[in-house]
Design an enzyme around this catalytic site. Structure first.
Site, PDB file in Angstrom:
ATOM      1  CE  LYS A  73     -51.335 117.742 175.722  1.00 21.34           C
ATOM      2  NZ  LYS A  73     -52.014 117.487 176.803  1.00 21.34           N
ATOM      3  CB  SER A 148     -55.308 116.059 174.901  1.00 17.63           C
ATOM      4  OG  SER A 148     -54.688 116.887 176.107  1.00 17.63           O
ATOM      5  CB  SER A 172     -54.701 115.510 178.852  1.00 11.73           C
ATOM      6  OG  SER A 172     -55.853 115.871 178.155  1.00 11.73           O
TER       7      SER A 172
HETATM    8  N1  GLN Z   1     -60.804 114.729 177.650  1.00 10.90           N
HETATM    9  C1  GLN Z   1     -60.916 116.064 178.392  1.00 10.90           C
HETATM   10  C2  GLN Z   1     -61.277 116.824 177.574  1.00 10.90           C
HETATM   11  O1  GLN Z   1     -61.394 116.444 176.253  1.00 10.90           O
HETATM   12  C3  GLN Z   1     -59.459 116.162 179.171  1.00 10.90           C
HETATM   13  C4  GLN Z   1     -58.515 117.155 178.204  1.00 10.90           C
HETATM   14  C5  GLN Z   1     -57.383 117.486 179.045  1.00 10.90           C
HETATM   15  O2  GLN Z   1     -57.184 117.021 180.010  1.00 10.90           O
HETATM   16  N2  GLN Z   1     -56.521 118.430 178.220  1.00 10.90           N
HETATM   17  O3  GLN Z   1     -61.559 118.045 177.798  1.00 10.90           O
END
Ligand code: GLN
Length: 481
Positions: A73, A148, A172
């Site tokens: 990532k 994400s 994410s």
């Molecule tokens: N969808 C969640 C957020 O927007 C999770 C993001 C994550 O795990 N980095 O915060």
């Protein structure tokens, strides 16, 4: 057939291919692909690492990960390779150090193909906030990958990497794994070093593996976990997990908490009922229970995550690294313009929310209250794990959204994190794995949640399920064994 780490490692050992030839195959596939899974390609490094891996293998050295092409990532720091969190504010940033998790894989002879697309600073559920545009779901290119870590999930599902590392602050790793029909593990908070992971919410962030099988994520987890002097929150975990997958679920107590299923559509519910039934047939004991803390997790998460983000992102001021506004007339003006131009709308929204909940006068009403809620959510899970060993839940209440979907309002998107955020709040491990497809042929994901540092049990249960359930199939394209 799916290219798993195990099948590729067997090919390398039988002389069917070399790491160099395998790497070239992946490079060709990435170049031919249109799903925008990669935002930075490190092909020169990959070729060099593949050559070295072949030398290791020829000398009879190395592990199952030696010579296997993979991806990271874009918020995991890689020495000499651009790392941007898919934000304009970090364009051009080339770290001079490696994240610990990457350093460990590198030592085993991993081959880095590149950096994966993601939501800007890991904030989002569709990867559409990336400054490079959204990655596309390899199952259906009109759908999002989730987020994400969407680019990593797309790369693994589309066979443009054998496996990938993502990060999970509120889902994410698990949510994109669910949307793309692959396996994703969010380890216990502290199981994997966060050194070199660009921070979003430091008390929630964890690096974890995404792969095409339960065994693959177990192998990668074993390789990256462990205490690290450079991350004070990391801890030594007990033993390895990839060699403890066998054994089945006979006698295992699988908890089904009603809160996770509240308001779930009939089509989704059917998939989880079938999974519960399969576990029961395999000898597991199904325990119906209530975990009231689950309902409190979403508001607590969005307060704590935004508060920590507003503090963590304070360092991007245009002074030391990254983007700087071109025209300004004072230092304050430079910082203001840099942040206004460099951060996208969602990141700005969260910084403002976070700054608000931490400000004098609102701190007690929001941040302090969220921290108290956090303690009661953690206690609620501890109580549940007195009567079960694993919790089974949907990963997401829905399958992949259409690209560009905005919902009724922004809150609707936040609400879709309802099943993933509780484990981050409580610091628990959870694995998401495919458990069927919806009427449109999009994968559905199931989550198995465990006690702290008990990755071995959730992965053993996931492995038993994977071996007996009807396979969901796979997306087209990429490198096949
Ligand atoms: N969808 C969640 C957020 O927007 C999770 C993001 C994550 O795990 N980095 O915060």
């Amino acid at each position: 057939m799916k290219s798993t780490i195990e099948t590729l490692a067997a090919k390398l050992r039988s002389g069917d291919c070399t790491s160099v030839s395998l790497t070239e195959e992946y490079i060709r596939a990435i170049e031919a692909s249109d799903i925008n899974a990669y935002v930075h390609r490190s092909f020169a490094l990959a070729r060099e690492q593949a050559k070295r891996a072949d030398e290791m293998l020829a000398a009879g050295k190395g592990t199952v990960l030696t010579g296997i092409p993979m991806a990271l990532k874009d918020n995991i720091c890689t020495k000499g390779e651009e790392t941007t969190c898919c934000s304009k504010i970090l364009r051009g940033y080339v770290p001079f150090f490696d994240a610990t998790a990457w350093e460990k894989l590198k030592e085993q002879g991993a081959v880095l193909l590149g950096k994966n697309n993601m939501d800007e600073f890991a904030m989002g559920s569709t990867s559409e906030t990336s400054c490079y545009g959204a990655p596309l779901n390899p199952w259906n290119k009109t759908r999002v990958t989730g987020g994400s870590s969407g680019g990593g999930a797309a790369a693994v599902a589309g066979h443009l990497a054998a496996y990938a590392l993502g990060s999970d602050t509120g889902g994410s790793i698990r949510q994109p794994a669910s949307f793309c029909g692959i396996v994703g593990l969010k380890p216990t908070y502290g199981a994997v070093s966060r050194y070199g992971l660009i921070a979003y919410g430091s008390s929630l962030d964890q690096i974890g593996p995404m792969g095409n099988s339960v065994k693959d994520v177990a192998i990668v987890f074993d390789a990256i976990k462990g205490e690290d002097a450079r991350d004070a929150t990391s801890e030594q975990t007990f033993g390895t997990v990839a060699d403890r997958l066998e054994g089945g679920v006979n006698g295992l107590r699988i908890g089904v908490a009603e809160e996770y299923f509240d308001g779930l559509g009939a089509e989704m519910r059917e998939k989880f009922d079938a999974a519960i039934e399969l576990f029961a047939r395999l000898g597991a004991k199904i325990v119906r229970l209530s975990v009231p803390g689950i309902k409190l997790a979403l508001p607590a998460y969005y307060i704590i995550a935004c508060a920590e983000a507003s503090s963590n992102l304070g360092r991007y001021d245009g002074i030391r690294f990254g983007y700087r506004a071109e025209k300004y007339d004072s230092v304050d003006d430079m910082i203001c313009k840099t942040r206004t131009e460099g951060f996208g709308k969602e990141v700005q929204r969260r910084i403002m929310l976070g700054t608000y909940v931490l400000s004098a006068g609102y701190y007690d009403a929001y941040y302090k209250k969220a921290c108290k809620l956090r303690a009661s959510i953690t206690a609620s899970f501890a109580e549940a794990f007195a009567s079960c060993d694993v919790l089974l839940a949907p990963t997401v209440p829905n399958t992949a959204f259409p690209l560009g979907y905005t919902g009724k309002n922004r809150i609707e998107m936040y609400l879709s994190d309802i099943c993933t955020v509780p484990v981050n709040i409580a610091g628990l491990p959870a694995v998401s794995l495919p458990c069927g497809k919806d009427a449109d042929g999009m994968p559905v994901g199931m989550q198995l949640i465990g006690r702290k540092f008990d990755e071995a049990t959730i992965l053993r249960a996931a492995y038993a399920y994977e071996n007996c359930a009807e396979p969901v199939g796979e997306a087209e394209g990429g490198v096949r064994v």
